[in-house]
Write a protein that holds these residues in place. Structure first.
Motif, short mmCIF file in Angstrom:
data_model
loop_
_atom_site.label_atom_id
_atom_site.label_comp_id
_atom_site.label_asym_id
_atom_site.label_seq_id
_atom_site.Cartn_x
_atom_site.Cartn_y
_atom_site.Cartn_z
N ALA A 1 -9.65 2.43 -0.53
CA ALA A 1 -8.75 1.28 -0.53
C ALA A 1 -9.48 -0.02 -0.87
O ALA A 1 -8.96 -0.87 -1.61
N GLU A 2 -10.68 -0.19 -0.34
CA GLU A 2 -11.42 -1.43 -0.59
C GLU A 2 -11.92 -1.48 -2.02
O GLU A 2 -11.98 -2.56 -2.63
N ALA A 3 -12.27 -0.34 -2.58
CA ALA A 3 -12.82 -0.32 -3.93
C ALA A 3 -11.76 -0.66 -4.98
O ALA A 3 -12.04 -1.34 -5.97
N LYS B 1 -5.66 -8.24 2.88
CA LYS B 1 -6.56 -7.11 2.69
C LYS B 1 -6.54 -6.18 3.91
O LYS B 1 -6.60 -4.95 3.77
N SER B 2 -6.44 -6.76 5.09
CA SER B 2 -6.41 -5.96 6.31
C SER B 2 -5.20 -5.03 6.31
O SER B 2 -5.31 -3.84 6.63
N GLY B 3 -4.03 -5.56 5.95
CA GLY B 3 -2.83 -4.73 5.91
C GLY B 3 -2.93 -3.62 4.89
O GLY B 3 -2.50 -2.48 5.13
N TRP B 4 -3.52 -3.93 3.74
CA TRP B 4 -3.70 -2.95 2.68
C TRP B 4 -4.61 -1.80 3.13
O TRP B 4 -4.25 -0.63 3.03
N VAL B 5 -5.77 -2.14 3.66
CA VAL B 5 -6.75 -1.13 4.06
C VAL B 5 -6.25 -0.31 5.24
O VAL B 5 -6.40 0.92 5.27
N ALA C 1 0.83 -1.21 0.00
CA ALA C 1 0.00 0.00 0.00
C ALA C 1 0.86 1.25 0.00
O ALA C 1 0.59 2.22 -0.73
N ALA C 2 1.92 1.25 0.81
CA ALA C 2 2.83 2.40 0.84
C ALA C 2 3.51 2.60 -0.51
O ALA C 2 3.66 3.73 -0.99
#
Length: 533
Positions: free
Chosen positions: A514-516, A456-460, A358-359
């Motif tokens: 982020a989820e989209a 997904k948790s880490g990403w969001v 994500a970063a």
């Protein structure tokens, strides 16, 4: 959008020191004892015994005939030796001479750090020359060890018919390089042949080996990678004994050891050395750093800023210390752990991969790859530290044609939106490149339920943190882009100053849902287990 500060008045900024000296355009190397070494001098030392001849006549033959005569092969050289020496050898002695020569040539190895240095200088734009007193068979290691491609011109005494320190051999090499002698730096291990003779012709010189005469010298050729060759007297950028005021503020810090990484461990463009620093007063503690000298010196400032951004996001990150002297270098603390392995991926590690992914997506880290990830584990917890952050912040590749000074942010800022749109050649950061980077860590289309939820948790969560701190993060970038020395980003063909549009581009991704965007970025054919979609 966050308000941008008014740009300060433009300043002339140069990343390298100016010099009144003639520009250095070429570096010329001696071969044996400088770039390569003979491990077993079997031929040179063994021939007198094998042929029952005195050492003095053998050395006279080597110096005055073998070094200045061209031979088609080693057999022809051996026959010449047998004809010239006062001996009557039988077949066994002849075979012994061939074997001694073969053994000597097989023992030749490259000096540690030499290949990385040659590649670095070549990429920096210097012409490289090679000059050596040697016999015809002793040219073989240049090809065999893969050194020949680095050199633009060579002068070998056996081919030229003359040898060092004859001035003509240096002049011939300068002509082949198409440079004047005062535009050349000669590097070698012989005071007479490599330093005194070359400087008499007007060349600059560095002696390899300890010097008791005050001549500028280095212990090994690899040290040249940490010198500013264009500066007066080739000043050292970093080395043993140097004090590092910034390593530990208020604590005396001195470099105790500095060892270049093995050629096989170096990257494609930069030079990296392992540095041990003594910190504090007696007894001092010892800290290990990695020192990096960049192909493009301005990259040191980019990586320093990237470390600050990663730390602000709460991600594990090494500590970065900028050494801003004749040329900026960066020291980073050693990342603790082991290299990332795909087969070790579990839920805790997938969570960490996603945080860094994500970063990398938000801040356009073009070098987000598994080989740059160091993994540390403690019981059920995992953490990842990413190394090599110099390729942050660059997503828009622009055509720089016709721009007067693309290394100033003001130049980029002055372009209209229509002009910027016309100049955009490609986006470095796309859904496709992001997926490819993620796949270097794990198979995205085969995420199991537990790993999928963790990923997904880490990403969001990282997006949420960045969005919550967006004012501070973007403000940090906004402030830095107008400070000299300016940040210069991008590859060679698209290299330019980081500008206002880059911060706007980063902020636009930071504010995405982020989820989209997650399903498209990981190319999922079905919802990640545990998601609402």
């Amino acid at each position: 959008m966050h308000g941008f500060p008014s740009p300060p008045e433009a300043q002339a900024v140069s990343s390298l020191p100016s010099s009144s000296r003639v520009e250095l355009r070429a570096v010329v190397f001696d071969l044996y004892g400088t770039l390569i070494e003979i491990g077993l001098p079997s031929f040179h030392k063994g021939i007198p015994r094998a042929l029952a001849v005195g050492f003095r006549p053998w050395m006279e033959l080597v110096r005055h005939r073998l070094l200045t005569t061209a031979f088609d092969g080693k057999e022809e050289l051996i026959e010449f030796v047998l004809d010239e020496l006062p001996v009557r050898p039988g077949p066994a002695a002849r075979q012994s001479a061939v074997e001694l020569l073969d053994e000597e040539l097989k023992s030749v190895t490259i000096v540690a750090g030499a290949v990385s240095l040659l590649a670095f200088l070549k990429n920096r734009g210097y012409k490289l020359g090679l000059i050596s007193n040697l016999s015809s068979p002793h040219r073989q290691p240049v090809q065999k060890l893969g050194l020949s491609d680095y050199f633009d011109a060579t002068c070998f005494s056996c081919d030229e018919g003359i040898k060092k320190p004859t001035p003509e051999i240096y002049s011939r090499l300068c002509e082949r390089l198409n440079v004047a002698p005062d535009q050349c730096l000669m590097v070698g291990d012989s005071l007479k042949n490599d330093v005194e003779a070359s400087t008499a012709l007007g060349m600059r010189a560095l002696l390899v080996g300890k010097s008791s005469t005050g001549i500028r010298s280095v212990e090994t050729v690899a040290e040249i990678g940490w010198m500013a060759l264009d500066g007066e007297e080739c000043p050292r950028l970093l080395g043993v004994g140097d004090r590092l005021e910034a390593a530990r503020p208020h604590s005396p810090s001195v470099i105790r050891e500095m060892t270049p990484l093995a050629d096989s461990e170096q990257g494609r463009y930069n030079l990296v050395a392992r540095v041990r620093v003594a910190v504090g007063r007696a007894p001092p503690s010892v800290e290990e750093f990695f020192a990096k000298r960049y192909l493009s010196p301005e990259s040191a400032y980019v990586e320093e800023l990237a470390h600050g951004v990663v730390s602000q996001l709460g991600l594990p990150c090494t500590r970065a210390v900028l050494i801003d002297g004749d040329e900026p270098c960066l020291l980073t603390t050693s990342a603790k752990g082991s290299k990332f392995r795909r087969e070790d991926v579990d839920a805790p590690l997938a969570y960490e991969v996603a945080r860094h992914a994500a970063a990398a997506y938000i801040f356009a880290n073009a070098d987000f790859r598994a080989h740059n990830a160091i993994v540390s584990r403690h019981e059920s917890h995992a953490s990842i530290t990413m190394i090599d952050l110099e390729h942050f912040f660059f997503s828009l590749a622009l055509d720089m044609t016709g721009l007067r000074d693309p290394y100033r942010p003001h130049t980029i800022d002055a372009l209209s939106k229509a002009e910027l749109s016309r100049r955009i050649r490609r986006r470095v950061l796309t859904e496709r490149t992001t997926r490819r980077a993620m796949r270097s860590f794990l198979e995205l289309d085969r995420l199991g339920s537990e790993i999928g939820r963790a990923f997904k948790s880490g990403w969001v969560e990282t997006f949420d943190l960045a969005r919550a701190d967006s004012a501070s993060l973007c403000g940090r970038l906004e402030k830095r882009i107008y400070q000299a020395p300016y940040l210069v980003i991008g590859t060679r063909s698209h290299r330019r100053a980081m500008a206002r549009m880059d911060v706007e581009d980063i902020e636009s991704r930071m504010l995405q849902d982020a989820e989209a965007i997650f399903p498209n970025l990981v190319a999922l054919k079905r919802p990640v287990a545990g998601s609402d979609g």
